[in-house]
Design a protein around this motif. Structure first.
Motif, PDB file in Angstrom:
ATOM      1  N   GLN A   1      12.631  23.113  32.088  1.00  0.00           N
ATOM      2  CA  GLN A   1      12.548  24.456  31.509  1.00  0.00           C
ATOM      3  C   GLN A   1      13.938  25.084  31.521  1.00  0.00           C
ATOM      4  OE1 GLN A   1       8.550  26.528  32.612  1.00  0.00           O
ATOM      5  NE2 GLN A   1       9.066  25.318  34.416  1.00  0.00           N
ATOM      6  N   GLU A   2      14.057  26.270  30.901  1.00  0.00           N
ATOM      7  CA  GLU A   2      15.357  26.935  30.833  1.00  0.00           C
ATOM      8  C   GLU A   2      15.178  28.452  30.820  1.00  0.00           C
ATOM      9  OE1 GLU A   2      17.041  25.441  27.228  1.00  0.00           O
ATOM     10  OE2 GLU A   2      16.035  26.936  25.967  1.00  0.00           O
ATOM     11  N   LEU A   3      16.262  29.163  31.061  1.00  0.00           N
ATOM     12  CA  LEU A   3      16.263  30.619  31.045  1.00  0.00           C
ATOM     13  C   LEU A   3      16.121  31.126  29.612  1.00  0.00           C
ATOM     14  CD1 LEU A   3      19.259  31.290  33.479  1.00  0.00           C
ATOM     15  CD2 LEU A   3      16.842  31.011  34.044  1.00  0.00           C
ATOM     16  N   THR A   4      15.616  32.347  29.478  1.00  0.00           N
ATOM     17  CA  THR A   4      15.566  32.973  28.152  1.00  0.00           C
ATOM     18  C   THR A   4      16.921  33.580  27.820  1.00  0.00           C
ATOM     19  OG1 THR A   4      14.658  34.995  29.157  1.00  0.00           O
ATOM     20  CG2 THR A   4      13.099  33.428  28.166  1.00  0.00           C
ATOM     21  N   ILE A   5      17.427  34.514  28.648  1.00  0.00           N
ATOM     22  CA  ILE A   5      18.709  35.160  28.390  1.00  0.00           C
ATOM     23  C   ILE A   5      19.554  35.174  29.656  1.00  0.00           C
ATOM     24  CG2 ILE A   5      17.678  36.615  26.601  1.00  0.00           C
ATOM     25  CD1 ILE A   5      17.945  38.986  28.536  1.00  0.00           C
ATOM     26  N   TYR A   6      20.868  35.232  29.462  1.00  0.00           N
ATOM     27  CA  TYR A   6      21.787  35.331  30.602  1.00  0.00           C
ATOM     28  C   TYR A   6      23.146  35.812  30.092  1.00  0.00           C
ATOM     29  CZ  TYR A   6      23.170  30.722  28.817  1.00  0.00           C
ATOM     30  OH  TYR A   6      23.568  29.684  28.010  1.00  0.00           O
ATOM     31  N   PRO A   7      23.967  36.395  30.963  1.00  0.00           N
ATOM     32  CA  PRO A   7      25.277  36.898  30.534  1.00  0.00           C
ATOM     33  C   PRO A   7      26.297  35.778  30.435  1.00  0.00           C
ATOM     34  CG  PRO A   7      24.995  37.276  32.870  1.00  0.00           C
ATOM     35  CD  PRO A   7      23.694  36.679  32.383  1.00  0.00           C
ATOM     36  N   SER A   8      27.402  36.037  29.737  1.00  0.00           N
ATOM     37  CA  SER A   8      28.469  35.037  29.640  1.00  0.00           C
ATOM     38  C   SER A   8      29.118  34.792  30.998  1.00  0.00           C
ATOM     39  CB  SER A   8      29.528  35.482  28.625  1.00  0.00           C
ATOM     40  OG  SER A   8      30.116  36.712  28.997  1.00  0.00           O
ATOM     41  N   THR A   9      28.897  35.692  31.948  1.00  0.00           N
ATOM     42  CA  THR A   9      29.439  35.563  33.311  1.00  0.00           C
ATOM     43  C   THR A   9      28.491  34.805  34.239  1.00  0.00           C
ATOM     44  OG1 THR A   9      28.492  37.733  33.822  1.00  0.00           O
ATOM     45  CG2 THR A   9      30.802  37.678  33.163  1.00  0.00           C
ATOM     46  N   PHE A  10      27.568  34.019  33.663  1.00  0.00           N
ATOM     47  CA  PHE A  10      26.461  33.482  34.464  1.00  0.00           C
ATOM     48  C   PHE A  10      26.914  32.542  35.580  1.00  0.00           C
ATOM     49  CE2 PHE A  10      27.170  29.696  32.259  1.00  0.00           C
ATOM     50  CZ  PHE A  10      26.257  28.707  32.576  1.00  0.00           C
ATOM     51  N   VAL A  11      28.114  31.988  35.506  1.00  0.00           N
ATOM     52  CA  VAL A  11      28.593  31.115  36.588  1.00  0.00           C
ATOM     53  C   VAL A  11      28.717  31.909  37.888  1.00  0.00           C
ATOM     54  CG1 VAL A  11      30.551  29.737  37.412  1.00  0.00           C
ATOM     55  CG2 VAL A  11      29.759  29.507  35.044  1.00  0.00           C
ATOM     56  N   LYS A  12      29.168  33.153  37.794  1.00  0.00           N
ATOM     57  CA  LYS A  12      29.352  33.998  38.982  1.00  0.00           C
ATOM     58  C   LYS A  12      28.229  35.005  39.175  1.00  0.00           C
ATOM     59  CE  LYS A  12      34.433  33.892  39.002  1.00  0.00           C
ATOM     60  NZ  LYS A  12      35.670  34.729  38.942  1.00  0.00           N
ATOM     61  N   ALA A  13      27.694  35.531  38.096  1.00  0.00           N
ATOM     62  CA  ALA A  13      26.758  36.651  38.164  1.00  0.00           C
ATOM     63  C   ALA A  13      25.476  36.293  38.913  1.00  0.00           C
ATOM     64  CB  ALA A  13      26.417  37.128  36.757  1.00  0.00           C
ATOM     65  N   THR A  14      24.913  37.281  39.594  1.00  0.00           N
ATOM     66  CA  THR A  14      23.627  37.104  40.265  1.00  0.00           C
ATOM     67  C   THR A  14      22.515  37.637  39.372  1.00  0.00           C
ATOM     68  OG1 THR A  14      23.698  39.262  41.366  1.00  0.00           O
ATOM     69  CG2 THR A  14      24.727  37.394  42.509  1.00  0.00           C
ATOM     70  N   ILE A  15      21.315  37.136  39.590  1.00  0.00           N
ATOM     71  CA  ILE A  15      20.191  37.560  38.772  1.00  0.00           C
ATOM     72  C   ILE A  15      19.858  39.031  39.023  1.00  0.00           C
ATOM     73  CG2 ILE A  15      18.450  36.725  40.410  1.00  0.00           C
ATOM     74  CD1 ILE A  15      18.231  36.710  36.532  1.00  0.00           C
ATOM     75  N   GLY A  16      19.966  39.485  40.272  1.00  0.00           N
ATOM     76  CA  GLY A  16      19.705  40.889  40.571  1.00  0.00           C
ATOM     77  C   GLY A  16      20.744  41.799  39.953  1.00  0.00           C
ATOM     78  N   GLY A  17      22.014  41.375  39.980  1.00  0.00           N
ATOM     79  CA  GLY A  17      23.069  42.160  39.365  1.00  0.00           C
ATOM     80  C   GLY A  17      22.891  42.266  37.869  1.00  0.00           C
ATOM     81  N   PHE A  18      22.468  41.163  37.244  1.00  0.00           N
ATOM     82  CA  PHE A  18      22.224  41.161  35.804  1.00  0.00           C
ATOM     83  C   PHE A  18      21.098  42.120  35.448  1.00  0.00           C
ATOM     84  CE2 PHE A  18      20.350  38.611  32.074  1.00  0.00           C
ATOM     85  CZ  PHE A  18      21.126  39.279  31.136  1.00  0.00           C
ATOM     86  N   VAL A  19      19.999  42.055  36.183  1.00  0.00           N
ATOM     87  CA  VAL A  19      18.860  42.925  35.902  1.00  0.00           C
ATOM     88  C   VAL A  19      19.224  44.388  36.129  1.00  0.00           C
ATOM     89  CG1 VAL A  19      16.533  43.565  36.684  1.00  0.00           C
ATOM     90  CG2 VAL A  19      17.124  41.154  36.336  1.00  0.00           C
TER      91      VAL A  19
END
Length: 449
Positions: free
Chosen positions: A132-150
């Motif tokens: 499976q895979e994610l629906t959306i994510y930021p271009s900073t996904f290597v560093k970014a946390t899921i809580g920070g993104f939300v």
């Protein structure tokens, strides 16, 4: 700095969870606000008095309860990849870094439940194991946390198909309040809208459940055009068509591609406009073939077998585009705006006629609340604050509405947020106004309060 509070923090959460080095405290008080020369001046000297990095949810609760008891301001931090000062403490106090809360709770068919501090790249790797895979994510996904993104983000790669965070891309969240006694809530449905992109002003997200989809074999493609209008029109066809499965459709005007050092060798001249695409493997051939009808040509392809191996196309899109520009020339900054789906090119022509190459166009196709939008992240050659807001005023006058990224105030940038509901939720969950102080407009300034 209150030495008594430092002592109490160590006694409450343990020495290993308290940062005492001044340089580290300063580093963990910053994010990527320096993309904006205006925010750089306003926020550069802001820093926390203390930093706590809890290693468990129990430790986090204890730290928050201590802050409530002592009425110490609290600013929550993920990886600090935000661009608007979301994680910058405006009034000192304590920054709580959640990156140690990074465990997977459950991955099932169609969903993943994880702690807020998990890095999105690590989450994707684990989701991929289940095909499976994610629906959306930021271009900073290597560093970014899921809580920070939300808490601090909105959309990203995948948004051309799946929309922004508030478009069903968060299913559930566990949240801690800052009431007199810290409480835990499980939030679903419409109530999630008061926590998504609210900068952690309404509560501390400790765990999120997000939707995931069956894994696709993605091909990354760069298509070159001699004329920007042809690039834009063809990108619109890709974004609108239900025939093709896509994860990313991005357009950059020349000479922006010359800022992308790893891609420069693939370009024949500095006047090429590019579409950067992530497309399902079975649709890739048709896209390249159709591009020829719009005088576009493929100049770089990364096959599905090499996805996530080395630098990818998405590393030049969304706000990574601005980062590459800043590496080339520190005078560049950016805006965020929505062009009209029907009149986008005409709006860009008006802007060019007025400002010329002071503005370079960068457009990301996305869906927002079900509507397909050519979302602008144009580069602006910064001269002064006055000139920048002259540009912003012109964008707004012609209907290319700007979400101002040069303010740290939630909602003041123009996002269509439920500020009244967010303000009410903050009063409910944070009655002492300790969470991320000064990021919300004054209560009385919010309509209906």
């Amino acid at each position: 700095m209150n030495d008594d509070f430092m002592k109490m923090s160590i006694e409450t959460v343990g020495t290993e969870n308290v940062v005492q080095e001044a340089d580290v405290v300063s580093k963990l008080s910053k994010d990527y606000y320096w993309y904006s020369p205006i925010l750089d001046k306003k926020l550069n000297n802001k820093k926390a008095d203390y930093v706590i990095v809890p290693d468990s949810e129990e430790t986090l609760k204890a730290a928050l309860q201590l802050a409530v008891n002592e009425k110490i301001p609290v600013t929550i931090r993920g990886a600090g990849t935000g661009n608007y000062g979301q994680a910058v403490p405006m009034t000192g106090g304590v920054v709580v870094d959640l990156t140690k809360l990074n465990q997977i709770k459950e991955i099932g068919e169609g969903f993943a439940r994880v702690q807020a501090g998990m890095r999105i790249r690590d989450l994707e790797k684990n989701v991929h194991i289940t095909d499976q895979e994610l629906t959306i994510y930021p271009s900073t996904f290597v560093k970014a946390t899921i809580g920070g993104f939300v808490s601090g983000g909105s959309g990203g790669i995948g948004s051309v198909t799946w929309g922004n965070l508030w478009d069903g891309n968060v299913l559930e969240a566990k949240v801690l309040t800052m009431e007199e006694t810290v409480q835990e809530k499980v939030v679903t449905g419409e109530e999630l809208l008061t926590y998504i992109h609210s900068y952690g002003t309404t509560g501390i997200i400790t765990e999120v459940t997000i939707p995931i989809k069956p894994k696709t074999r993605w091909v990354q493609e760069v298509i070159s055009f001699a004329h920007f209008h042809e690039a834009f029109e063809f990108s619109k066809i890709i974004a609108e068509s239900p025939r093709w499965k896509k994860r990313l459709v991005s357009i950059v005007e020349a000479p922006i591609p010359t800022f992308f050092r790893p891609l420069k060798k693939m370009m024949q001249n500095h006047e090429e406009h590019l579409i950067l695409i992530e497309i399902a493997e079975e649709d890739h051939g048709q896209i390249v073939e159709q591009a020829l009808n719009w005088n576009g040509k493929s100049i770089h392809t990364i096959g599905a077998e090499d996805y996530r191996k080395g630098i990818g196309i998405s590393d030049f899109t969304w706000n990574h585009t601005t980062l590459w520009a800043l590496k080339a020339d520190k005078k560049w900054t950016y805006l965020q705006n929505f062009f009209s789906l029907e009149k986008g090119l005409a709006q860009m022509e008006q802007i060019k006629e007025r400002f010329g190459d002071e503005i370079l166009f960068h457009v990301e196709w996305l869906k927002d609340r079900g509507k397909l939008i050519p979302a602008g992240l144009p580069l602006i050659k910064y001269e002064s604050k006055e000139r920048l807001y002259e540009i912003i005023d012109f964008f707004n006058e012609i209907g290319a509405s700007v979400n101002d990224p040069h303010t740290y105030l939630l909602g003041a940038g123009g996002w269509n947020l439920q500020l009244e509901a967010i303000t009410k939720k903050k009063r409910e969950n944070d009655p002492f106004d300790l969470l991320n102080q000064e990021k919300l407009p004054a209560y009385d300034a919010v309509k209906g309060i």
